[in-house]
Design a protein around this motif. Structure first.
Motif, PDB file in Angstrom:
ATOM      1  N   ARG A  49      28.842 -14.184   3.117  1.00  0.00           N
ATOM      2  CA  ARG A  49      27.577 -12.914   3.258  1.00  0.00           C
ATOM      3  C   ARG A  49      28.081 -12.441   4.211  1.00  0.00           C
ATOM      4  NH1 ARG A  49      21.780 -14.480   1.109  1.00  0.00           N
ATOM      5  NH2 ARG A  49      21.594 -15.223  -0.706  1.00  0.00           N
ATOM      6  N   LYS A  50      27.456 -11.268   4.663  1.00  0.00           N
ATOM      7  CA  LYS A  50      27.941 -10.619   5.899  1.00  0.00           C
ATOM      8  C   LYS A  50      27.190 -10.922   6.668  1.00  0.00           C
ATOM      9  CE  LYS A  50      26.638  -5.776   4.759  1.00  0.00           C
ATOM     10  NZ  LYS A  50      26.606  -4.581   4.672  1.00  0.00           N
ATOM     11  N   PRO A  51      27.010 -11.422   8.081  1.00  0.00           N
ATOM     12  CA  PRO A  51      26.347 -11.580   9.359  1.00  0.00           C
ATOM     13  C   PRO A  51      25.282 -10.137   9.063  1.00  0.00           C
ATOM     14  CG  PRO A  51      28.022 -11.296  10.106  1.00  0.00           C
ATOM     15  CD  PRO A  51      28.405 -11.257   8.913  1.00  0.00           C
ATOM     16  N   LYS A  52      24.159 -11.358   9.150  1.00  0.00           N
ATOM     17  CA  LYS A  52      23.374 -10.217   9.969  1.00  0.00           C
ATOM     18  C   LYS A  52      22.192  -9.825  10.852  1.00  0.00           C
ATOM     19  CE  LYS A  52      22.478  -9.170   4.463  1.00  0.00           C
ATOM     20  NZ  LYS A  52      21.416  -9.378   3.996  1.00  0.00           N
ATOM     21  N   SER A  53      22.808 -10.633  11.607  1.00  0.00           N
ATOM     22  CA  SER A  53      22.232 -11.797  12.358  1.00  0.00           C
ATOM     23  C   SER A  53      21.800 -11.082  13.581  1.00  0.00           C
ATOM     24  CB  SER A  53      22.763 -13.646  13.191  1.00  0.00           C
ATOM     25  OG  SER A  53      23.893 -12.792  14.519  1.00  0.00           O
ATOM     26  N   LYS A  54      23.009  -9.920  14.037  1.00  0.00           N
ATOM     27  CA  LYS A  54      22.207  -8.976  15.089  1.00  0.00           C
ATOM     28  C   LYS A  54      21.945  -7.789  14.158  1.00  0.00           C
ATOM     29  CE  LYS A  54      23.867  -4.139  16.086  1.00  0.00           C
ATOM     30  NZ  LYS A  54      25.151  -3.222  15.514  1.00  0.00           N
ATOM     31  N   TRP A  55      21.213  -7.440  13.250  1.00  0.00           N
ATOM     32  CA  TRP A  55      20.148  -6.614  12.963  1.00  0.00           C
ATOM     33  C   TRP A  55      18.520  -7.232  12.682  1.00  0.00           C
ATOM     34  CZ3 TRP A  55      20.361  -0.982  13.662  1.00  0.00           C
ATOM     35  CH2 TRP A  55      21.794  -1.538  13.639  1.00  0.00           C
ATOM     36  N   ALA A  56      19.134  -8.816  12.156  1.00  0.00           N
ATOM     37  CA  ALA A  56      17.908  -9.303  12.246  1.00  0.00           C
ATOM     38  C   ALA A  56      17.726  -9.039  13.543  1.00  0.00           C
ATOM     39  CB  ALA A  56      18.354 -10.584  11.772  1.00  0.00           C
ATOM     40  N   ASP A  57      17.986  -9.694  14.794  1.00  0.00           N
ATOM     41  CA  ASP A  57      17.781  -9.645  16.398  1.00  0.00           C
ATOM     42  C   ASP A  57      16.846  -8.235  16.418  1.00  0.00           C
ATOM     43  OD1 ASP A  57      18.504 -12.263  16.363  1.00  0.00           O
ATOM     44  OD2 ASP A  57      20.253 -12.058  17.284  1.00  0.00           O
ATOM     45  N   VAL A  58      17.300  -7.350  16.244  1.00  0.00           N
ATOM     46  CA  VAL A  58      17.093  -5.784  16.467  1.00  0.00           C
ATOM     47  C   VAL A  58      15.230  -5.424  15.359  1.00  0.00           C
ATOM     48  CG1 VAL A  58      17.454  -3.963  15.938  1.00  0.00           C
ATOM     49  CG2 VAL A  58      19.056  -4.678  16.793  1.00  0.00           C
ATOM     50  N   ALA A  59      15.132  -6.576  14.601  1.00  0.00           N
ATOM     51  CA  ALA A  59      14.336  -5.956  13.300  1.00  0.00           C
ATOM     52  C   ALA A  59      13.227  -6.543  14.086  1.00  0.00           C
ATOM     53  CB  ALA A  59      14.428  -6.861  12.552  1.00  0.00           C
ATOM     54  N   VAL A  60      13.778  -8.346  14.880  1.00  0.00           N
ATOM     55  CA  VAL A  60      12.836  -9.477  15.702  1.00  0.00           C
ATOM     56  C   VAL A  60      12.543  -8.538  16.877  1.00  0.00           C
ATOM     57  CG1 VAL A  60      12.325 -11.422  16.808  1.00  0.00           C
ATOM     58  CG2 VAL A  60      13.766 -10.756  14.482  1.00  0.00           C
ATOM     59  N   SER A  61      13.427  -8.077  17.476  1.00  0.00           N
ATOM     60  CA  SER A  61      13.059  -7.100  18.782  1.00  0.00           C
ATOM     61  C   SER A  61      11.912  -5.780  19.011  1.00  0.00           C
ATOM     62  CB  SER A  61      14.366  -7.102  19.550  1.00  0.00           C
ATOM     63  OG  SER A  61      15.006  -5.688  18.951  1.00  0.00           O
ATOM     64  N   ASN A  62      11.883  -5.337  17.777  1.00  0.00           N
ATOM     65  CA  ASN A  62      11.183  -3.789  17.195  1.00  0.00           C
ATOM     66  C   ASN A  62       9.783  -4.597  17.045  1.00  0.00           C
ATOM     67  OD1 ASN A  62      13.175  -2.363  17.895  1.00  0.00           O
ATOM     68  ND2 ASN A  62      14.467  -2.241  15.990  1.00  0.00           N
ATOM     69  N   GLY A  63       9.627  -5.682  16.609  1.00  0.00           N
ATOM     70  CA  GLY A  63       7.983  -6.292  16.069  1.00  0.00           C
ATOM     71  C   GLY A  63       8.474  -6.580  14.580  1.00  0.00           C
ATOM     72  N   ILE A  64       9.600  -6.435  14.057  1.00  0.00           N
ATOM     73  CA  ILE A  64       9.712  -6.783  12.226  1.00  0.00           C
ATOM     74  C   ILE A  64       9.903  -7.760  12.317  1.00  0.00           C
ATOM     75  CG2 ILE A  64      10.575  -5.819  10.722  1.00  0.00           C
ATOM     76  CD1 ILE A  64      11.153  -3.179  11.724  1.00  0.00           C
ATOM     77  N   HIS A  65       8.948  -8.671  11.678  1.00  0.00           N
ATOM     78  CA  HIS A  65       9.171 -10.401  11.123  1.00  0.00           C
ATOM     79  C   HIS A  65      10.649 -10.035  10.456  1.00  0.00           C
ATOM     80  CE1 HIS A  65       8.928 -14.431   9.450  1.00  0.00           C
ATOM     81  NE2 HIS A  65       7.879 -14.435  10.039  1.00  0.00           N
ATOM     82  N   ARG A  66      11.194 -11.566  10.604  1.00  0.00           N
ATOM     83  CA  ARG A  66      13.491 -11.555   9.823  1.00  0.00           C
ATOM     84  C   ARG A  66      12.963 -11.715   9.295  1.00  0.00           C
ATOM     85  NH1 ARG A  66      16.303 -13.656  13.900  1.00  0.00           N
ATOM     86  NH2 ARG A  66      18.260 -13.783  12.078  1.00  0.00           N
ATOM     87  N   ASN A  67      11.509 -12.159   8.137  1.00  0.00           N
ATOM     88  CA  ASN A  67      11.468 -11.773   6.299  1.00  0.00           C
ATOM     89  C   ASN A  67      10.898 -11.224   5.896  1.00  0.00           C
ATOM     90  OD1 ASN A  67      11.074 -14.916   6.661  1.00  0.00           O
ATOM     91  ND2 ASN A  67       9.145 -15.031   6.587  1.00  0.00           N
ATOM     92  N   LEU A  68      10.518 -10.049   6.586  1.00  0.00           N
ATOM     93  CA  LEU A  68      10.651  -8.855   6.700  1.00  0.00           C
ATOM     94  C   LEU A  68      12.183  -7.600   5.748  1.00  0.00           C
ATOM     95  CD1 LEU A  68       8.982  -6.214   5.639  1.00  0.00           C
ATOM     96  CD2 LEU A  68       8.223  -5.929   7.763  1.00  0.00           C
ATOM     97  N   PHE A  69      12.434  -8.177   7.877  1.00  0.00           N
ATOM     98  CA  PHE A  69      13.876  -7.418   7.318  1.00  0.00           C
ATOM     99  C   PHE A  69      14.983  -7.879   6.435  1.00  0.00           C
ATOM    100  CE2 PHE A  69      18.313  -8.216   8.981  1.00  0.00           C
ATOM    101  CZ  PHE A  69      18.541  -7.279   9.380  1.00  0.00           C
ATOM    102  N   PHE A  70      14.461  -9.076   5.960  1.00  0.00           N
ATOM    103  CA  PHE A  70      15.684  -9.909   4.906  1.00  0.00           C
ATOM    104  C   PHE A  70      15.480  -9.558   3.275  1.00  0.00           C
ATOM    105  CE2 PHE A  70      17.160 -12.796   8.255  1.00  0.00           C
ATOM    106  CZ  PHE A  70      18.821 -12.160   8.567  1.00  0.00           C
TER     107      PHE A  70
END
Length: 173
Positions: A49-70
């Motif tokens: 799996r390609k790492p998604k932590s960068k974008w997941a962190d961006v999502a969290v900083s934008n108020g988007i829950h990690r589960n919603l992002f994934f």
């Protein structure tokens, strides 16, 4: 047919799988829970799996829950940037909009005056709509015809039955 030896994994098979980058637990799950053929389970490499932590962190900083992002990326097929930057919608607010929109348009095909007349005569909105749409009643008649009691409905049903089938020697009445 099921063969119990298909579930037994030899030490040599564990070693072969390890050389292919497959750990013991994954090999057992593939064979025993997912029903994979042993050879396929041993030789099929683990998907990276390609790492998604960068974008997941961006999502969290934008108020988007990690589960919603994934969920957006994995289930809905969104690209990571869109999934991380599109604001989450408020479910309650969406429901309010839908209800407001539907209440504004619920009289779209029917005259508001006739609906008000029906309601003033004790006829519920859905009853009025059913009378007009499903029973083919004239809209004015649907609004002014009073509701029937259960006793009246039973008498009408009895009469219709007797007209259709005749007197059945009091079997039902």
């Amino acid at each position: 047919m099921f063969n119990p030896s298909d579930w037994y994994i030899t030490p040599q098979e564990y070693e072969r799988a390890a050389k292919n980058g497959i750990d013991k637990i994954r090999l057992e799950r593939r064979i025993r829970f997912s029903g994979w053929d042993k050879e396929k389970a041993i030789t099929t490499p683990v998907k990276k799996r390609k790492p998604k932590s960068k974008w997941a962190d961006v999502a969290v900083s934008n108020g988007i829950h990690r589960n919603l992002f994934f969920a957006r990326v994995n289930r809905l097929g969104w690209d990571e940037e869109k999934a991380a930057t599109t604001p989450a919608t408020d479910v309650r607010e969406n429901m309010r909009k839908v209800q407001k929109h539907s209440s504004r348009n619920k009289h779209h095909r029917h005259s508001p005056e006739l609906i008000a007349l029906a309601e003033s005569n004790g006829i519920k909105y859905l009853t009025y709509i059913n009378r007009v749409n499903n029973c083919g009643m004239d809209p004015y008649e649907a609004a002014v015809t009073p509701l029937r009691s259960r006793q009246e409905v039973a008498q009408l049903g009895r009469k219709a039955f007797q007209e259709k089938y005749g007197d059945v020697n009091g079997l039902f009445f």
